[in-house]
Design a protein around this motif. Structure first.
Motif, PDB file in Angstrom:
ATOM      1  N   GLU A  29       0.830  -1.207   0.000  1.00 10.99           N
ATOM      2  CA  GLU A  29       0.000   0.000   0.000  1.00 10.99           C
ATOM      3  C   GLU A  29       0.865   1.257   0.000  1.00 10.99           C
ATOM      4  O   GLU A  29       0.562   2.228  -0.695  1.00 10.99           O
ATOM      5  N   GLU A  30       1.942   1.246   0.777  1.00 10.04           N
ATOM      6  CA  GLU A  30       2.831   2.404   0.828  1.00 10.04           C
ATOM      7  C   GLU A  30       3.513   2.633  -0.519  1.00 10.04           C
ATOM      8  O   GLU A  30       3.667   3.773  -0.953  1.00 10.04           O
ATOM      9  N   ASN A  33       0.932   4.156  -2.770  1.00  6.93           N
ATOM     10  CA  ASN A  33       0.717   5.560  -2.413  1.00  6.93           C
ATOM     11  C   ASN A  33       1.865   6.430  -2.900  1.00  6.93           C
ATOM     12  O   ASN A  33       1.642   7.544  -3.384  1.00  6.93           O
ATOM     13  N   ASP A  36       1.466   6.955  -6.568  1.00  5.33           N
ATOM     14  CA  ASP A  36       0.361   7.890  -6.816  1.00  5.33           C
ATOM     15  C   ASP A  36       0.786   9.332  -6.546  1.00  5.33           C
ATOM     16  O   ASP A  36       0.445  10.243  -7.304  1.00  5.33           O
TER      17      ASP A  36
END
Length: 75
Positions: A29-30, A33, A36
């Motif tokens: 997830e990191e 992110n 992104d």
């Protein structure tokens, strides 16, 4: 008492197993992110550069125009 100890060891092993699996999910997830954020920063930079280029073109265009003639006064 050995049953209690075995249960605690099994629970600890289970927690550690879940922690490793959860850690990998958090890392993924990191990373997503971070990607992104970089993409958004690149998009914003592109927009800023386009705006600055448009402003520069506008300034050049204004500088190349002749000044408006002053209205003549009639007597």
């Amino acid at each position: 008492m050995s049953d209690d100890r075995e249960l605690r060891l099994a629970a600890k092993a289970n927690r550690e197993r879940l922690a490793v699996a959860h850690r990998e999910v958090v890392i993924q997830e990191e990373v997503k992110n971070a990607v992104d954020v970089r993409q958004n920063m690149a998009r914003l930079k592109e927009l800023r550069l386009a705006k600055e280029a448009q402003e520069a073109r506008t300034e050049i265009s204004k500088a190349n125009q002749r000044p408006a003639p002053k209205p003549k006064r009639f007597r």
